[in-house]
Design a protein around this motif. Sequence first.
Motif, mmCIF file in Angstrom:
data_model
loop_
_atom_site.group_PDB
_atom_site.id
_atom_site.type_symbol
_atom_site.label_atom_id
_atom_site.label_comp_id
_atom_site.label_asym_id
_atom_site.label_seq_id
_atom_site.Cartn_x
_atom_site.Cartn_y
_atom_site.Cartn_z
ATOM 1 N N LEU A 128 0.839 -1.206 0.000
ATOM 2 C CA LEU A 128 0.000 0.000 0.000
ATOM 3 C C LEU A 128 0.869 1.250 0.000
ATOM 4 O O LEU A 128 0.618 2.196 -0.758
ATOM 5 C CB LEU A 128 -0.935 0.005 1.213
ATOM 6 N N LEU A 129 1.877 1.255 0.862
ATOM 7 C CA LEU A 129 2.772 2.406 0.927
ATOM 8 C C LEU A 129 3.588 2.524 -0.359
ATOM 9 O O LEU A 129 3.802 3.632 -0.862
ATOM 10 C CB LEU A 129 3.706 2.286 2.134
ATOM 11 N N LEU A 130 4.022 1.390 -0.907
ATOM 12 C CA LEU A 130 4.799 1.416 -2.150
ATOM 13 C C LEU A 130 3.977 1.996 -3.301
ATOM 14 O O LEU A 130 4.468 2.851 -4.046
ATOM 15 C CB LEU A 130 5.261 -0.001 -2.502
ATOM 16 N N SER A 131 2.737 1.553 -3.439
ATOM 17 C CA SER A 131 1.883 2.065 -4.514
ATOM 18 C C SER A 131 1.603 3.552 -4.323
ATOM 19 O O SER A 131 1.559 4.316 -5.298
ATOM 20 C CB SER A 131 0.566 1.280 -4.574
ATOM 21 N N SER A 132 1.451 3.978 -3.062
ATOM 22 C CA SER A 132 1.200 5.398 -2.775
ATOM 23 C C SER A 132 2.414 6.256 -3.129
ATOM 24 O O SER A 132 2.272 7.335 -3.717
ATOM 25 C CB SER A 132 0.841 5.588 -1.301
ATOM 26 N N THR A 133 3.594 5.773 -2.785
ATOM 27 C CA THR A 133 4.815 6.537 -3.070
ATOM 28 C C THR A 133 5.077 6.598 -4.577
ATOM 29 O O THR A 133 5.524 7.623 -5.098
ATOM 30 C CB THR A 133 6.039 5.926 -2.364
ATOM 31 N N ILE A 134 4.801 5.498 -5.283
ATOM 32 C CA ILE A 134 4.981 5.498 -6.736
ATOM 33 C C ILE A 134 4.019 6.484 -7.390
ATOM 34 O O ILE A 134 4.399 7.241 -8.301
ATOM 35 C CB ILE A 134 4.765 4.077 -7.307
ATOM 36 N N LEU A 135 2.777 6.514 -6.917
ATOM 37 C CA LEU A 135 1.791 7.449 -7.455
ATOM 38 C C LEU A 135 2.216 8.889 -7.187
ATOM 39 O O LEU A 135 2.153 9.744 -8.089
ATOM 40 C CB LEU A 135 0.423 7.180 -6.833
ATOM 41 N N PHE A 136 2.658 9.169 -5.963
ATOM 42 C CA PHE A 136 3.093 10.524 -5.616
ATOM 43 C C PHE A 136 4.328 10.906 -6.421
ATOM 44 O O PHE A 136 4.457 12.046 -6.899
ATOM 45 C CB PHE A 136 3.388 10.608 -4.122
ATOM 46 N N SER A 137 5.229 9.970 -6.603
ATOM 47 C CA SER A 137 6.433 10.217 -7.391
ATOM 48 C C SER A 137 6.076 10.522 -8.839
ATOM 49 O O SER A 137 6.674 11.412 -9.468
ATOM 50 C CB SER A 137 7.345 8.981 -7.333
ATOM 51 N N ALA A 138 5.074 9.811 -9.376
ATOM 52 C CA ALA A 138 4.625 10.050 -10.749
ATOM 53 C C ALA A 138 4.013 11.440 -10.888
ATOM 54 O O ALA A 138 4.227 12.126 -11.899
ATOM 55 C CB ALA A 138 3.610 8.982 -11.157
ATOM 56 N N VAL A 139 3.257 11.875 -9.867
ATOM 57 C CA VAL A 139 2.661 13.210 -9.884
ATOM 58 C C VAL A 139 3.754 14.275 -9.892
ATOM 59 O O VAL A 139 3.697 15.254 -10.658
ATOM 60 C CB VAL A 139 1.726 13.414 -8.670
#
Length: 223
Positions: A29-40
Motif C-alpha cells: 500500500l505504501l509502495l503504490s502510494s509513493t509510486i503514485l506521488f512520485s509520478a505526480v
Amino acid sequence: MNNNIRSFSVRRSGFDSIFINKVLVNTYLLLSSTILFSAVMAFISIKSFAKPVGFLPMIVIYIFLLFCIEYFKKTVFSLFFVFALTGFLGYYIGPYINHFLYVKNGAQILFMALFLTGVIFLSLSFYVFITKKNFSFLSNFLFVGSLVIIFCIIFNLFFHIKLLHVLISGFFIIFSSASILYHISSVINEGETDYINVTISLYLSLYNIFLSLLNILGIINND
C-alpha cells in the motif's frame, strides 16, 4: 501433551501468517502510494520544464532525507520524509523523461522501460510468494555490489566511458532485482516488520531498474 503442543504450533503459525500478510499489505500500500506521488511530481517537473538537478546536490538531498527517515523511524514524521524522498526523486527524473519525449522513438523507449520494470517486479514478487524461498544469502552480494556500483559511478564521472555506463546500468538491474528478492523474502521468511524500510528499498530498486532500462534502451537508440 503432544496435542497441546500441536495446537499451540498451529495457532502460532496462523498468527505469524496473519502478521506477515499485514506487513506485506502495509508495504505494498505504501509502495503504490509513493509510486503514485512520485509520478505526480515527475509530471509537475515535466510540465514546468524543470531544470535538471545536479548529481552532487541530488546525492546530498537524497542522503539527508534517508537520514531523516531513519531518525524519525518510530514517529509519524517518518512517513512524511518517505513521501518527501520519493517525491523528490520523481521530480528529479522529470527533466530526464522530458528529454526522451523529444527524441526519436523516445515515447516508445519510455513505455518499454516502464513495462519491463513492471514485469520484472511482478515476476520476482510472485516467485518469492509462490516458492517461499529464503534469499537472505543475497545480503553479502548486495553489500559488495553496492560498493562496486559506487566505485564505478565515481570512476565514470571523471572518464565518461560509454561501455562502462552500459555495464553499470546492466549491473544496476541485476543488483536491484536481487534487492527485491531479498527484501520481500525478509518479510516472509525472516520476520521483517519494518515495512517502511522494505518499502523504501523496493521503491529504490524499481527506480533504479527503470532508470537503467532507459539508459540501455536510449543507447541502443543511439541517443
